[in-house]
Enzyme design. Structure first.
Site, PDB file in Angstrom:
ATOM      1  N   PRO A 402       0.820  -1.214   0.000  1.00  0.00           N
ATOM      2  CG  PRO A 402       0.155  -0.890   2.211  1.00  0.00           C
ATOM      3  CD  PRO A 402       0.858  -1.875   1.319  1.00  0.00           C
ATOM      4  N   GLY A 403       0.432   2.249  -0.731  1.00  0.00           N
ATOM      5  CA  GLY A 403       1.107   3.550  -0.725  1.00  0.00           C
ATOM      6  C   GLY A 403       0.109   4.660  -0.488  1.00  0.00           C
ATOM      7  CB  CYS A 471       1.538  29.377 -18.694  1.00  0.00           C
ATOM      8  SG  CYS A 471       2.145  30.877 -17.911  1.00  0.00           S
ATOM      9  CD  GLU A 472       0.240  23.750 -20.055  1.00  0.00           C
ATOM     10  OE1 GLU A 472      -0.734  23.322 -20.706  1.00  0.00           O
ATOM     11  OE2 GLU A 472       1.379  23.843 -20.506  1.00  0.00           O
TER      12      GLU A 472
END
Length: 544
Positions: A402-403, A471-472
């Site tokens: 698990p993470g 800037c996206e």
């Protein structure tokens, strides 16, 4: 104790709901015939009931043996009494509304989920609109450490580690470092008795130099570099997971003479599971592992068994990420045990280990599903025992990785509002972070539940889009979020379930600098990872 669903017993999705079985209808109790009753009177006029001489008291209600009285009608009347209307009116009166109003919230069949259900268990209301995490007010953390800032609840991390050990008592639990790693996280995981799963020489070196025992580390990677393999062998990792046939000979040649390196082979069981196409890794149409269906896994097993410097300890698989049901894992157990049986039949070898990876799903917003870890552990163990008994094999040592399920719900990120822009029917709330510290919404369309903290608001909530500063156009942190309509620059927003795959996937886009990481516990806060400064960025740029 966490607000979130770890551990939590729940009905398995797809199972039948509990049924309410109705018992047989009970006929009404009847009175015995009256003593010395007079003969019935002649039939009365239709408007008057028949009369009888009063008899003794009726039998008790539970006396089902009493006969029916002779005066009961044999059938119900065919027509309604004249006093009732013959039919409903053909149309509604003009004064009635065209449709029924929506039910009030308190009358809904399913109550609204707790807004704090996805927050760490230590979260408590504090003052006007504020919250405390680990006993520390979020406004105080923002003032002290600035924003953006990531806050990790140490007690929540430890609670989740212990929950996994309870759910998998006879197994190895390896924390997946790729979710989030720093020296403090390594220390917490070690103290709680977990192993570590790393994917690069960088993660490995950080763990070992922090004091983590290398024999409790597993090295992954679909394309391990020579430096990755050399670091693993030099430091003495416990297991290396082979992901392709090409790395078998390279690894064997690098193992020092007179020693053997334990390895697992990552197989693809052909099971589609995961919250998004980009995180499904259990099928043959992606880059990880060796397929059972086309024979690649069996070929790799034969080659490893022929390498005297490699010791094949077992099989490994990882189905994907954000899996919220147990069923895919049970299918994986059956298919991998089938492969273990074929290995035993063809090579006379009984492999002692089986690693099922991770991918355990968490809820990012209240009301979303999350994988029940306690149920997962119990059902995997039962299926493993049953499948091995059917195949005539001993039960291998189980491992899970698990993470997200440990780090994700343990973290909260704080942002400061920079602007509020109303464009047509859209409201954009821009904050001082963005896709450079959390690229997941742009990559996978993940949705979060940000919350205004630091002040109370009586304004009605509005649907807004929380965006970043980059800037996206796709720099979105929380789409379709409900926040107070009076939100303004300077307000503080907190986003829960931010501990996994945010900073570990952070970038240097627009040279903004990565945020700091702060730990809270027992009313104290301490800096774990400092903010990346412009000086840090400039020091790496040594060209000209």
């Amino acid at each position: 104790m966490s607000h979130s669903t770890l551990p939590r017993t729940a009905q398995e999705p797809g199972g039948p709901p509990p049924s309410a079985t109705a018992g047989p209808l009970t006929p009404p109790a009847q009175a015995p015939p009256p003593a010395q009753a007079q003969a019935p009177a002649p039939a009365p006029a239709p408007a008057q009931p028949p009369t009888t001489t009063p008899g003794p008291a009726p039998a008790p209600a539970d006396d089902l043996s009493a006969p029916l009285p002779e005066s009961l009608p044999e059938a119900l009347p065919e027509e309604l009494p004249e006093a009732l209307p013959q039919a409903l009116p053909g149309s509604l009166p003009d004064s009635l509304p065209a449709s029924l109003p929506e039910p009030l919230p308190e009358t809904r069949a399913h109550p609204l989920p707790d807004p704090l259900s996805v927050w760490p268990g230590s979260t408590l209301p504090h003052g006007p609109g504020d919250l405390t995490l680990g006993g520390v007010p979020l406004t105080e953390l923002a003032d002290r450490f600035g924003t953006p800032a990531y806050v990790m609840d140490e007690d929540e991390v430890r609670h989740r580690c212990r929950a996994y050990l309870r759910a998998f008592p006879d197994a190895d639990v390896f924390y997946a470092a790729k979710a989030f790693l720093c020296r403090a996280m390594v220390h917490w995981v070690y103290e709680e008795g977990l192993g570590l799963d790393v994917c690069s020489a960088g993660e490995l070196e950080l763990a070992v130099t922090t004091g983590f025992p290398p024999e409790r580390i597993v090295l992954h990677g679909n394309a391990k570099s020579p430096a990755d393999l050399q670091a693993a062998l030099r430091l003495g990792v416990g297991r290396i997971v082979i992901d392709s046939t090409s790395e078998i000979a390279r690894l064997a040649a690098a193992v020092p003479a007179g020693t053997r390196q334990k390895v697992l082979i990552r197989v693809v069981p052909g099971i589609a599971a995961g919250g998004h196409a980009k995180v499904r890794t259990g099928t043959d149409d992606q880059k990880f592992g060796l397929s059972i269906a086309d024979g690649s896994a069996q070929h790799a097993i034969t080659r490893v068994l022929g390498q005297p410097r490699l010791e094949l300890a077992g099989l490994h698989c990882h189905l994907g990420s954000q899996i919220t049901t147990v069923k895919p894992y049970l299918s994986a157990v059956r298919r991998l045990v089938g492969l273990l049986a074929r290995i035993h039949e063809q090579h006379g070898v009984t492999l002692p280990e089986l690693d099922l990876g991770g991918g355990h799903g968490v809820a990012y917003r209240p009301g979303e599903p999350a994988l029940d870890i306690a149920a997962l552990g119990a059902r995997i163990r039962a299926e493993l025992v049953r499948s091995c008994a059917a195949a005539g094999l001993p039960v291998p040592r189980l491992a899970v990785e698990p993470g997200r399920a440990i780090a994700g719900p343990s973290g909260v990120v704080l942002y400061r509002v920079l602007s509020v822009k109303r464009t047509g029917t859209h409201i954009f709330v821009a904050v001082d972070g963005g896709m450079s510290d959390n690229p997941r919404p742009a990559l996978y369309g993940v949705r979060y539940a940000p919350r205004l903290v630091g002040r109370s608001s009586s304004a009605a909530p509005e649907r807004v889009t929380v965006v970043g500063r980059h800037c996206e156009a796709g720099d979105i942190l929380a789409a379709d979020a409900r926040l107070p309509g009076d939100l303004r620059p300077g307000d503080l927003l907190a986003v829960p379930v931010a501990g996994a795959y945010h900073l570990s996937m952070a970038s240097g886009y627009n040279l903004v600098g990565r945020p700091p990481v702060v730990a809270v516990t027992s009313g104290t806060a301490r800096l774990l990872v400092r903010r990346e400064s412009l000086a840090d960025i400039q020091e790496r740029d040594i060209g000209l």
